[in-house]
Design an enzyme around this catalytic site. Structure first.
Site, PDB file in Angstrom:
ATOM      1  CB  SER A 189      -0.890  -0.231   1.415  1.00 43.20           C
ATOM      2  OG  SER A 189      -1.356   1.343   1.520  1.00 43.20           O
ATOM      3  CE1 TYR A 217      -3.996  -2.060   5.458  1.00 43.52           C
ATOM      4  CE2 TYR A 217      -3.080  -0.004   4.563  1.00 43.52           C
ATOM      5  CZ  TYR A 217      -3.636  -1.343   4.269  1.00 43.52           C
ATOM      6  OH  TYR A 217      -4.042  -1.460   3.047  1.00 43.52           O
TER       7      TYR A 217
HETATM    8  P1  NDP Z   1     -11.542  -6.430   0.055  1.00 42.25           P
HETATM    9  O1  NDP Z   1     -12.056  -6.349   1.507  1.00 42.25           O
HETATM   10  O2  NDP Z   1     -12.377  -6.247  -0.994  1.00 42.25           O
HETATM   11  O3  NDP Z   1     -10.669  -7.785  -0.061  1.00 42.25           O
HETATM   12  C1  NDP Z   1     -10.163  -8.175   0.971  1.00 42.25           C
HETATM   13  C2  NDP Z   1      -9.927  -9.879   0.496  1.00 42.25           C
HETATM   14  O4  NDP Z   1      -9.151 -10.454   1.621  1.00 42.25           O
HETATM   15  C3  NDP Z   1     -11.233 -10.508   0.496  1.00 42.25           C
HETATM   16  O5  NDP Z   1     -11.314 -11.495  -0.546  1.00 42.25           O
HETATM   17  C4  NDP Z   1     -11.181 -11.321   1.697  1.00 42.25           C
HETATM   18  O6  NDP Z   1     -12.116 -12.719   1.469  1.00 42.25           O
HETATM   19  C5  NDP Z   1      -9.818 -11.686   2.185  1.00 42.25           C
HETATM   20  N1  NDP Z   1      -9.437 -12.060   3.272  1.00 42.25           N
HETATM   21  C6  NDP Z   1      -9.502 -11.399   4.457  1.00 42.25           C
HETATM   22  N2  NDP Z   1      -9.040 -12.096   5.449  1.00 42.25           N
HETATM   23  C7  NDP Z   1      -8.905 -13.225   4.814  1.00 42.25           C
HETATM   24  C8  NDP Z   1      -8.486 -14.569   5.644  1.00 42.25           C
HETATM   25  N3  NDP Z   1      -8.106 -14.739   6.977  1.00 42.25           N
HETATM   26  N4  NDP Z   1      -8.183 -15.669   4.723  1.00 42.25           N
HETATM   27  C9  NDP Z   1      -8.484 -15.618   3.592  1.00 42.25           C
HETATM   28  N5  NDP Z   1      -8.829 -14.616   2.859  1.00 42.25           N
HETATM   29  C10 NDP Z   1      -9.003 -13.528   3.619  1.00 42.25           C
HETATM   30  O7  NDP Z   1     -10.207  -5.344   0.126  1.00 42.25           O
HETATM   31  P2  NDP Z   1      -9.248  -4.973  -0.980  1.00 42.25           P
HETATM   32  O8  NDP Z   1      -9.486  -5.671  -2.379  1.00 42.25           O
HETATM   33  O9  NDP Z   1      -9.313  -3.323  -1.036  1.00 42.25           O
HETATM   34  O10 NDP Z   1      -8.066  -5.794  -0.326  1.00 42.25           O
HETATM   35  C11 NDP Z   1      -7.075  -6.237  -0.750  1.00 42.25           C
HETATM   36  C12 NDP Z   1      -5.527  -5.860  -0.683  1.00 42.25           C
HETATM   37  O11 NDP Z   1      -5.423  -4.572  -1.204  1.00 42.25           O
HETATM   38  C13 NDP Z   1      -5.355  -5.861   0.863  1.00 42.25           C
HETATM   39  O12 NDP Z   1      -4.151  -6.604   1.152  1.00 42.25           O
HETATM   40  C14 NDP Z   1      -5.371  -4.285   1.155  1.00 42.25           C
HETATM   41  O13 NDP Z   1      -4.657  -4.089   2.355  1.00 42.25           O
HETATM   42  C15 NDP Z   1      -4.763  -3.773   0.006  1.00 42.25           C
HETATM   43  N6  NDP Z   1      -4.997  -2.379  -0.278  1.00 42.25           N
HETATM   44  C16 NDP Z   1      -6.238  -2.126  -0.268  1.00 42.25           C
HETATM   45  C17 NDP Z   1      -6.358  -0.432  -0.772  1.00 42.25           C
HETATM   46  C18 NDP Z   1      -7.535   0.260  -0.742  1.00 42.25           C
HETATM   47  O14 NDP Z   1      -7.797   1.471  -0.560  1.00 42.25           O
HETATM   48  N7  NDP Z   1      -8.790  -0.517  -0.753  1.00 42.25           N
HETATM   49  C19 NDP Z   1      -5.361   0.434  -0.639  1.00 42.25           C
HETATM   50  C20 NDP Z   1      -3.804  -0.147  -0.654  1.00 42.25           C
HETATM   51  C21 NDP Z   1      -3.903  -1.525  -0.295  1.00 42.25           C
HETATM   52  P3  NDP Z   1     -12.873 -13.291   2.714  1.00 42.25           P
HETATM   53  O15 NDP Z   1     -13.655 -12.164   3.842  1.00 42.25           O
HETATM   54  O16 NDP Z   1     -14.176 -13.877   1.773  1.00 42.25           O
HETATM   55  O17 NDP Z   1     -11.811 -14.463   3.309  1.00 42.25           O
END
Ligand code: NDP
Length: 248
Positions: free
Chosen positions: A143, A156
């Site tokens: 990020s 974070y």
């Molecule tokens: P979402 O919440 O849409 O996606 C997060 C994903 O992580 C989901 O598919 C969720 O699936 C999965 N996840 C969470 N916990 C677990 C677990 N214990 N085991 C398996 N899967 C897990 O958010 P984003 O798409 O925004 O996030 C994706 C990445 O991007 C993250 O690493 C985030 O830190 C990073 N990011 C996001 C930004 C933003 O502004 N959105 C900016 C910078 C970085 P499920 O709940 O079904 O398990």
């Protein structure tokens, strides 16, 4: 015309929504066979169905990868199914913003478990496979928060700083085995990530920041990942920092 990733096998963690979902769809559209992992079975199955309906190949593995055994299962099942793994996108993550003095430390632990430790588990398990193949590409989703600390983001920040440090050390350990490592550093992306925030003030602040600009879409990040993994073998795109144009 041959697709850019024809014959490649890609694992994407956290592919049930947001950036992971868009990445799985984009990699599959370029010909990769995708293995998608997350906890929400219905959402994961919907992503797999969408890929298959468009002529792609997808294997979904319902898993909580904060559990090392389940993380291991994802990598091993993918390898057993396809015989090789070419790309591992460590995307699964959560964010609990909020000031340190008001923080619930259990949220720090949750962030460290998924943003850092789960990524380390999958990498650790995939490495012997990549080393034996003498090829592989690990894409770690960090990020802007992995490069710039901000009041209200300390927990974070710690996790994404950790992702960047781990990724660079990893790169130095594996480049001689022809293994590539890429860090992706998105700014504000419109996804479901804010839905889990428990600190009311922090939630309002981040929602206001996002609403004040045109945020990135998950597809913007997926396109950067496709770019990084489609380069010729001698090119290692180490780091991509992508902000919305209007982000401070
Ligand atoms: P979402 O919440 O849409 O996606 C997060 C994903 O992580 C989901 O598919 C969720 O699936 C999965 N996840 C969470 N916990 C677990 C677990 N214990 N085991 C398996 N899967 C897990 O958010 P984003 O798409 O925004 O996030 C994706 C990445 O991007 C993250 O690493 C985030 O830190 C990073 N990011 C996001 C930004 C933003 O502004 N959105 C900016 C910078 C970085 P499920 O709940 O079904 O398990």
């Amino acid at each position: 015309m041959v697709s850019k990733l024809e014959g490649k096998v890609a694992i994407i963690t956290g592919a049930s929504s947001g950036i992971g979902e868009a990445t799985a769809i984009a990699l599959a559209a370029e010909g990769a066979k995708v293995v998608i992992a997350a906890r929400r079975v219905e959402r994961l199955e919907a992503v797999a169905k969408q890929i298959i309906d468009h002529g792609g190949q997808a294997l979904s593995i319902v898993s909580d990868i904060t559990d090392e055994a389940q993380a291991k299962n994802v990598i091993q099942k993918a390898h057993a199914e396809f015989g090789h793994i070419d790309i591992l996108v460590n995307n699964a993550g959560i964010s609990f913003p909020g000031r340190i003095e008001n923080a619930d430390p259990s949220n720090w632990r949750k962030m460290i478990d998924i943003n850092v430790l789960a990524l380390m588990y999958t990498t650790h398990i995939a490495l012997p496979i990549f080393k034996a193949q003498k090829s592989g590409h690990i894409v770690n989703i960090s990020s802007v928060a992995g490069r710039i600390a901000r009041a209200g983001m300390a927990g974070y920040n710690v996790t994404k700083w950790g992702v960047n440090a781990f990724s660079e050390a990893l790169r130095q350990e594996v480049y001689q085995d022809n293994i590539r490592v890429t860090i992706i550093e998105p700014g504000l992306v419109e996804t479901e990530i804010d839905q889990h925030i428990t600190d009311v003030v922090a939630k309002q602040e981040i929602e206001a920041r996002r609403k004040a600009i045109t945020p990135l879409q998950s597809e913007d990040i997926a396109a950067a990942i496709v770019y990084a993994v489609s380069q010729p073998q001698h090119v290692n795109v180490n780091e991509i920092l992508i902000r919305p144009t209007q982000q401070d």
